[in-house]
Design an enzyme around this catalytic site. Sequence first.
Site, PDB file in Angstrom:
ATOM      1  N   GLY A  55       1.072 -10.077   2.633  1.00  0.00           N
ATOM      2  CA  GLY A  55       0.000  -9.200   1.868  1.00  0.00           C
ATOM      3  C   GLY A  55      -0.477  -9.903   0.805  1.00  0.00           C
TER       4      GLY A  55
ATOM      5  N   ARG B  51       3.278  -6.350  13.405  1.00  0.00           N
ATOM      6  CA  ARG B  51       1.972  -6.866  13.497  1.00  0.00           C
ATOM      7  C   ARG B  51       1.759  -8.243  13.058  1.00  0.00           C
ATOM      8  NH1 ARG B  51      -0.401  -2.211  10.729  1.00  0.00           N
ATOM      9  NH2 ARG B  51      -0.372  -3.436   8.722  1.00  0.00           N
TER      10      ARG B  51
ATOM     11  N   CYS C 203       1.617  -2.582 -11.822  1.00  0.00           N
ATOM     12  CA  CYS C 203       0.960  -3.781 -12.667  1.00  0.00           C
ATOM     13  C   CYS C 203       0.187  -3.217 -14.090  1.00  0.00           C
ATOM     14  CB  CYS C 203      -0.303  -4.163 -11.729  1.00  0.00           C
ATOM     15  SG  CYS C 203      -0.811  -3.004 -10.717  1.00  0.00           S
TER      16      CYS C 203
ATOM     17  N   SER D 244      -7.772  -5.633  -5.925  1.00  0.00           N
ATOM     18  CA  SER D 244      -6.874  -6.467  -5.306  1.00  0.00           C
ATOM     19  C   SER D 244      -5.665  -5.515  -5.398  1.00  0.00           C
ATOM     20  CB  SER D 244      -6.490  -7.801  -5.710  1.00  0.00           C
ATOM     21  OG  SER D 244      -6.366  -7.720  -7.187  1.00  0.00           O
TER      22      SER D 244
ATOM     23  N   LYS E 103       2.276   6.727 -13.677  1.00  0.00           N
ATOM     24  CA  LYS E 103       3.165   5.458 -13.722  1.00  0.00           C
ATOM     25  C   LYS E 103       2.976   5.066 -15.223  1.00  0.00           C
ATOM     26  CE  LYS E 103       2.556   4.504  -9.063  1.00  0.00           C
ATOM     27  NZ  LYS E 103       1.837   3.613  -8.113  1.00  0.00           N
TER      28      LYS E 103
ATOM     29  N   ARG F  91     -11.140   2.289 -11.384  1.00  0.00           N
ATOM     30  CA  ARG F  91     -11.172   1.249 -10.728  1.00  0.00           C
ATOM     31  C   ARG F  91     -12.754   0.759 -10.884  1.00  0.00           C
ATOM     32  NH1 ARG F  91      -7.003  -0.783  -8.078  1.00  0.00           N
ATOM     33  NH2 ARG F  91      -6.542   1.115  -7.140  1.00  0.00           N
TER      34      ARG F  91
ATOM     35  N   HIS G  55      -6.695  -7.096 -13.997  1.00  0.00           N
ATOM     36  CA  HIS G  55      -6.738  -5.494 -14.757  1.00  0.00           C
ATOM     37  C   HIS G  55      -7.146  -5.747 -16.181  1.00  0.00           C
ATOM     38  CE1 HIS G  55      -5.444  -3.900 -10.966  1.00  0.00           C
ATOM     39  NE2 HIS G  55      -4.372  -3.337 -11.148  1.00  0.00           N
TER      40      HIS G  55
HETATM   41  O1  25A Z   1       3.775   2.155  -1.814  1.00  0.00           O
HETATM   42  P1  25A Z   1       3.641   1.433  -3.070  1.00  0.00           P
HETATM   43  O2  25A Z   1       4.759   1.082  -3.898  1.00  0.00           O
HETATM   44  O3  25A Z   1       2.399   1.984  -3.965  1.00  0.00           O
HETATM   45  O4  25A Z   1       2.997   0.292  -2.644  1.00  0.00           O
HETATM   46  C1  25A Z   1       1.613   0.252  -1.909  1.00  0.00           C
HETATM   47  C2  25A Z   1       1.052  -1.244  -1.509  1.00  0.00           C
HETATM   48  O5  25A Z   1       0.435  -1.680  -2.920  1.00  0.00           O
HETATM   49  C3  25A Z   1       0.385  -3.091  -2.746  1.00  0.00           C
HETATM   50  C4  25A Z   1       1.212  -3.724  -1.775  1.00  0.00           C
HETATM   51  O6  25A Z   1       0.240  -4.094  -0.640  1.00  0.00           O
HETATM   52  C5  25A Z   1       1.891  -2.282  -1.174  1.00  0.00           C
HETATM   53  O7  25A Z   1       1.941  -2.708   0.316  1.00  0.00           O
HETATM   54  N1  25A Z   1       0.981  -3.361  -4.062  1.00  0.00           N
HETATM   55  C6  25A Z   1       2.186  -3.072  -4.749  1.00  0.00           C
HETATM   56  N2  25A Z   1       2.028  -3.563  -5.926  1.00  0.00           N
HETATM   57  C7  25A Z   1       0.892  -4.278  -6.317  1.00  0.00           C
HETATM   58  C8  25A Z   1       0.646  -4.723  -7.470  1.00  0.00           C
HETATM   59  N3  25A Z   1       1.221  -4.853  -8.584  1.00  0.00           N
HETATM   60  C9  25A Z   1       0.242  -4.249  -4.807  1.00  0.00           C
HETATM   61  N4  25A Z   1      -1.028  -4.585  -5.190  1.00  0.00           N
HETATM   62  C10 25A Z   1      -1.430  -5.152  -5.879  1.00  0.00           C
HETATM   63  N5  25A Z   1      -0.749  -5.264  -7.245  1.00  0.00           N
HETATM   64  P2  25A Z   1       0.100  -5.779  -0.206  1.00  0.00           P
HETATM   65  O8  25A Z   1      -1.288  -5.743   0.673  1.00  0.00           O
HETATM   66  O9  25A Z   1       0.210  -6.475  -1.194  1.00  0.00           O
HETATM   67  O10 25A Z   1       1.314  -5.944   0.733  1.00  0.00           O
HETATM   68  C11 25A Z   1       1.376  -5.201   2.028  1.00  0.00           C
HETATM   69  C12 25A Z   1       2.508  -6.180   2.655  1.00  0.00           C
HETATM   70  O11 25A Z   1       3.617  -5.314   3.329  1.00  0.00           O
HETATM   71  C13 25A Z   1       3.676  -5.497   4.553  1.00  0.00           C
HETATM   72  N6  25A Z   1       4.095  -4.428   5.235  1.00  0.00           N
HETATM   73  C14 25A Z   1       3.534  -3.060   5.272  1.00  0.00           C
HETATM   74  N7  25A Z   1       4.518  -2.270   5.905  1.00  0.00           N
HETATM   75  C15 25A Z   1       5.359  -2.969   6.235  1.00  0.00           C
HETATM   76  C16 25A Z   1       5.384  -4.276   5.976  1.00  0.00           C
HETATM   77  N8  25A Z   1       6.188  -5.054   6.248  1.00  0.00           N
HETATM   78  C17 25A Z   1       7.303  -4.946   6.736  1.00  0.00           C
HETATM   79  N9  25A Z   1       7.576  -3.701   7.259  1.00  0.00           N
HETATM   80  C18 25A Z   1       6.879  -2.674   6.842  1.00  0.00           C
HETATM   81  N10 25A Z   1       6.841  -1.231   7.498  1.00  0.00           N
HETATM   82  C19 25A Z   1       2.425  -5.945   5.080  1.00  0.00           C
HETATM   83  O12 25A Z   1       2.347  -6.651   6.202  1.00  0.00           O
HETATM   84  C20 25A Z   1       1.734  -6.890   3.968  1.00  0.00           C
HETATM   85  O13 25A Z   1       2.365  -8.184   4.093  1.00  0.00           O
HETATM   86  P3  25A Z   1       1.533  -6.175   7.681  1.00  0.00           P
HETATM   87  O14 25A Z   1       2.596  -7.166   8.535  1.00  0.00           O
HETATM   88  O15 25A Z   1       1.503  -4.805   7.485  1.00  0.00           O
HETATM   89  O16 25A Z   1       0.213  -7.121   7.587  1.00  0.00           O
HETATM   90  C21 25A Z   1      -0.632  -7.245   6.782  1.00  0.00           C
HETATM   91  C22 25A Z   1      -1.532  -8.358   7.434  1.00  0.00           C
HETATM   92  O17 25A Z   1      -2.158  -7.383   8.485  1.00  0.00           O
HETATM   93  C23 25A Z   1      -3.594  -7.113   8.327  1.00  0.00           C
HETATM   94  N11 25A Z   1      -3.618  -5.802   8.372  1.00  0.00           N
HETATM   95  C24 25A Z   1      -3.374  -4.698   7.486  1.00  0.00           C
HETATM   96  N12 25A Z   1      -3.561  -3.466   7.870  1.00  0.00           N
HETATM   97  C25 25A Z   1      -3.886  -3.571   9.090  1.00  0.00           C
HETATM   98  C26 25A Z   1      -4.069  -5.045   9.457  1.00  0.00           C
HETATM   99  N13 25A Z   1      -4.169  -5.359  10.599  1.00  0.00           N
HETATM  100  C27 25A Z   1      -4.591  -4.558  11.756  1.00  0.00           C
HETATM  101  N14 25A Z   1      -4.491  -3.350  11.441  1.00  0.00           N
HETATM  102  C28 25A Z   1      -3.983  -2.836  10.347  1.00  0.00           C
HETATM  103  N15 25A Z   1      -4.205  -1.491  10.204  1.00  0.00           N
HETATM  104  C29 25A Z   1      -3.795  -7.762   6.857  1.00  0.00           C
HETATM  105  O18 25A Z   1      -5.091  -8.432   6.900  1.00  0.00           O
HETATM  106  C30 25A Z   1      -2.793  -8.784   6.623  1.00  0.00           C
HETATM  107  O19 25A Z   1      -3.233  -9.894   7.021  1.00  0.00           O
HETATM  108  O1  L14 Z   2       2.574   1.152  -8.108  1.00  0.00           O
HETATM  109  O2  L14 Z   2      -4.035   0.331  -7.021  1.00  0.00           O
HETATM  110  O3  L14 Z   2       2.623  -0.895  -8.032  1.00  0.00           O
HETATM  111  O4  L14 Z   2      -4.174  -1.265  -8.549  1.00  0.00           O
HETATM  112  C1  L14 Z   2      -0.031  -1.412  -7.606  1.00  0.00           C
HETATM  113  C2  L14 Z   2      -1.481  -1.419  -7.340  1.00  0.00           C
HETATM  114  C3  L14 Z   2      -0.286   1.227  -7.496  1.00  0.00           C
HETATM  115  C4  L14 Z   2      -1.560   0.951  -7.250  1.00  0.00           C
HETATM  116  C5  L14 Z   2       1.965   0.089  -7.895  1.00  0.00           C
HETATM  117  C6  L14 Z   2      -3.558  -0.229  -7.786  1.00  0.00           C
HETATM  118  C7  L14 Z   2       0.822   0.015  -7.079  1.00  0.00           C
HETATM  119  C8  L14 Z   2      -2.116  -0.408  -8.011  1.00  0.00           C
END
Ligand code: 25A
Ligand code: L14
Length: 341
Positions: free
Chosen positions: A16, A43, A132, A161, A219, A241, A248
């Site tokens: 991710g 995946r 964040c 992002s 949050k 956004r 940010h």
């Molecule tokens: O629930 P929360 O706590 O609110 O957080 C939600 C999301 O917010 C992001 C982070 O997303 C998190 O998933 N996040 C959190 N804090 C953040 C911050 N401060 C923040 N973003 C920015 N600032 P992310 O995109 O950084 O990371 C997601 C990663 O998690 C993996 N993942 C998801 N479910 C999982 C898992 N890993 C293990 N077990 C699970 N059950 C996810 O991996 C990613 O690494 P992935 O294997 O799902 O695949 C990501 C790759 O696949 C592509 N892709 C995405 N969706 C699809 C897809 N391909 C096909 N079909 C799809 N539907 C992507 O392009 C990527 O290459």
């Molecule tokens: O709670 O959408 O860490 O910019 C981080 C990304 C919440 C949403 C978290 C965003 C997420 C936030």
Amino acid sequence: MERKERYNVAVLGATGAVGRAMLETLERRHFPVGELRLLASPRSAGQTLTFAGRTYTVQAAEESAFAGIDIALFSAGAGASQVYAPMAVRQGAVVVDNSSAFRLQDDVPLVVPEVNPHAALQHHGIIANPNCSTIQLVVALKPLVDWGIEHVTVATYQAVSGMGQKAIDALQAETASGDREGTTLFPVASQEQRYRMAFNVLPQCDVFTENGYTKEEMKLVNESRKILELPHLRVSPTAVRVPVVYGHSEAVAVRFAQPVRAEQVRQRLTGAPGVVVVDDPAHALYPHPLMAEGTGDTYVGRIRQDLGDDHSVLMFVVADNLLKGAAWNAVQIAELLIQHA
Ligand code: 25A
Ligand code: L14
């Protein structure tokens, strides 16, 4: 944690946007990584990523993947954290979790190393990495706390992002096409209503809660109170956004219990941990997202007195949401753990 020369590290959500930034940060900060395990959903299993010049294959997350791991950095969303954090802890790892899953749990420290490093040492296997927008806010507020903060009004300008790589790709496609219809991913893929993000501003980050505020706004309230250890702090948030990729921004107004001058705030923030003051209006110098991109610092500028209130000071606060807002802060927490091992 046992003291070692090198620590075995797992990254859950390695593919991710945040996971990749975690790898980059471990390398940039020269974290003493022994074995490295990259985990994601099935995946992404088989995909390869590089770290310190070596190629690693991503594995599907499962309990046995955490065997022998000292520190597990999680950023795969709250659902994955709920499932895998207990498994990782059972296998003897300490989890630094970037999701929202455990942040407000009483027995889980919520840590920003410049603000409340002492809390990290009270963990029971899980340490939460804050949201964040909250991290950069509390980094800028902490040096001012002893003047008595009564009320914080904050409006955010959040990069896409924060919604992951898919949102970055969508904004870039919309911007390139210039098309009024564009793609339709925003504000969040899980809701019915869709808007274009390019050339637009949307007053929604994350989903709405019952009180009319979004989760992101709540949050800012609840996590700031916990990290600053000010359980009654008044926070009035609006999270917005904007079509920015990384970084940010926040327009912040702070009301103190006593008169405080803008110059005093500027002096306190200059040289404060993790803060870079950029505040020279005569030369049009102030923080903006491109300035913060790629750094672990929190930039503060536009520090000025409220026009009608000598207890209030306004400022503009910017940080890279994937670095200080997520990966950088998580690696700093891991560093606190090994410093005290
Ligand atoms: O629930 P929360 O706590 O609110 O957080 C939600 C999301 O917010 C992001 C982070 O997303 C998190 O998933 N996040 C959190 N804090 C953040 C911050 N401060 C923040 N973003 C920015 N600032 P992310 O995109 O950084 O990371 C997601 C990663 O998690 C993996 N993942 C998801 N479910 C999982 C898992 N890993 C293990 N077990 C699970 N059950 C996810 O991996 C990613 O690494 P992935 O294997 O799902 O695949 C990501 C790759 O696949 C592509 N892709 C995405 N969706 C699809 C897809 N391909 C096909 N079909 C799809 N539907 C992507 O392009 C990527 O290459
Ligand atoms: O709670 O959408 O860490 O910019 C981080 C990304 C919440 C949403 C978290 C965003 C997420 C936030």
